[in-house]
Write an enzyme that holds these catalytic residues in place. Sequence first.
Site, PDB file in Angstrom:
ATOM      1  N   ASN A 161     -33.295  54.332 108.841  1.00  0.00           N
ATOM      2  CA  ASN A 161     -32.760  54.624 107.375  1.00  0.00           C
ATOM      3  C   ASN A 161     -33.465  53.816 106.028  1.00  0.00           C
ATOM      4  OD1 ASN A 161     -31.356  57.398 107.652  1.00  0.00           O
ATOM      5  ND2 ASN A 161     -30.278  55.795 109.258  1.00  0.00           N
ATOM      6  N   GLU A 162     -34.365  54.376 105.046  1.00  0.00           N
ATOM      7  CA  GLU A 162     -35.322  53.160 104.162  1.00  0.00           C
ATOM      8  C   GLU A 162     -34.513  53.537 103.080  1.00  0.00           C
ATOM      9  OE1 GLU A 162     -36.788  50.806 105.326  1.00  0.00           O
ATOM     10  OE2 GLU A 162     -39.163  51.817 107.174  1.00  0.00           O
ATOM     11  N   PRO A 163     -34.776  52.620 101.726  1.00  0.00           N
ATOM     12  CA  PRO A 163     -33.647  52.463 101.126  1.00  0.00           C
ATOM     13  C   PRO A 163     -34.068  54.085 100.146  1.00  0.00           C
ATOM     14  CG  PRO A 163     -35.047  50.683 101.304  1.00  0.00           C
ATOM     15  CD  PRO A 163     -35.421  51.106 102.364  1.00  0.00           C
TER      16      PRO A 163
END
Length: 642
Positions: A161-163
């Site tokens: 879950n990336e920025p």
Amino acid sequence: MSTTTHPVAATERIPVEIHPSSAEASAAVAAEIAQLIRTKRAAGGNAVLGLATGSTPTGVYDELIRLHREEGLSFKGVKTFNLDEYVPMAPDALQSYRRFMDEHLFDHVDFDEGDTHVPDGLLPVEDTAAGCARYEEQIQEAGGLDLQLLGIGRTGHIGFNEPGSGKDSRTRLIWLDRLTRADAASDFFGAENVPRRAITMGVGTIMEAKRIVLMAWGEGKAPVVAAAVEGPETPAVAASYLQTHPNATFVLDEAASAGLTRTRCPWLVGSVDWTPRRQRSAAVWLAQRAGKPLLKLTDEDYNESGLQELVAEHGPAYDVNLRVFRELQRTITGWPGGKPSERRRAGDVQREGDDVFPKRILIFSPHPDDDVISMGGTLIRLVDQGHEVHVAYQVSGNIAVFDADAVRFADFYSELAGTRGSSQEGVLKEVVDEVDAKEPGAVDGELLKSIKQIIRRGECRAAARLCGLPTDRLHFLDLPFYETGKVRKKPLSREDVDLTAALLERIKPHQVYAAGDLSDPHGTHRVCLAAVMQACERLKDEDWFEQTAVWLYRGAWQEWLPEQVDMAVPLSPAELLKKRQAIFKHESQKDRAPYPGTDEREFWERAEERNRNTARLYDRLGLAEYEAIEAFVQWSPGQEIG
């Protein structure tokens, strides 16, 4: 041993446990998982676990395997769901998370067939949405996640879950962030080989787990841990979402907690025991915050920065300043091995063992270049001052050599063999054929591994010659834990410790230097340090060991802070240049190191910048001004590394 639990300050927005070491932290997490499994089984049900990959949870998995083999912990009926998987990725590929879990846990315990789940990395793109929805359904059919294990990425991501990931996001196909791909580059032997997509559980999926345990080890994780624990809840740091979970805990080792207020400046969260080391830490912190040299700090500076207790108990300010200043001044020495008696002057700092001169020195270098990268100036000085210096290269470093370099050396050997009438011309063809047939990240064959090992050994000898060190004092241990041919290594074994202890017993050194830099992204430094520490623990009662001092260096990945330093060795501009030249002898790592980690600069640039920064810090604190400083912390058997 001490473990701190739940928030101790308003600055912490999530419960935190801090353990002295990652091993103890891993054992505590494994014990919680084991208790969950037994409790659910006693109630007639089975636990459902969310699992993670990477170097962080491997200690937990090792302990679970031990509990299964030695204490009868059964995984029958337990269901698992992994966080993520690269796309495209075959389940048997070296970098596959399914293969990772098989090798680190599933194949070693008694899970029922079909009870372990990892996202399918080979789903066609058009079927991915349906596959992700089915993964969510399987979690719900199992009763939901009882406990979710997490690590934390450099960008604060959990899973993939990336920025920017939403708090309600579900399992889905995502595009990997540039930094995440850079961090994974070494697993794939180059960023260009890292898949650009992955399937990941969403933040919303993770937040539905009844219990969440996020683990982080090493000083390299300290900044992002602090941001997630003490910063605001923000999509820019996905781990910060855990602040609102009713039963989530961060489990850290001492090093990973270094950015938290309670560790960095505990006087801001309550009363503290003002030990001499803590007084030094507070004074240095205050000097940096106030932008003043130590001896110019005033009672007002202390009072206005939450340090009233310090000056009340140990002040006035000038007395504290002077004690700390003198402590730091005593750390500085141009004679790391001690001065010969005829060179000593009144006022010289004398350390235990300084009456022995010259000394036998043993420097442990995890990789074949860590010695010159991290303490090259000190190594050169020890040799120049007449000590008997030995260097032990703990691992071969063969996987950190590019295939093209191996082909180049095989070409050289083949042509040389031809000029001498030898029949070795086939070596080049064999190497070229293997390289051409290799998939990215595949394990090298024995010939290719041997050539790469020889390349790195030759570079070690070239660097030693430049430093004035006889090459017969180089020791290539090739510790077995490393020799898998893959980025992922075996756990430390008795054989690794035996080899380390045997060398110590043979040399009987008066000083030992070892890498205390634990931020190496694949953990080789951590394992190598554990080998040295366990060997020293084994030998600590030997008569010769009583006069052995153990010094820990850093520099390749992090640096010691001034308040931690026990010995600071200043370097002149000429010495710093010679250190750089020694690093340059490691040509296979020059220009573009295969495993650069999160810092894209070359290792010589990193080392020089850290050495210069340490010197600048000493200068700003009001101490002598030097071009650069290499810093060391002393360690004794039984002491934890923080």
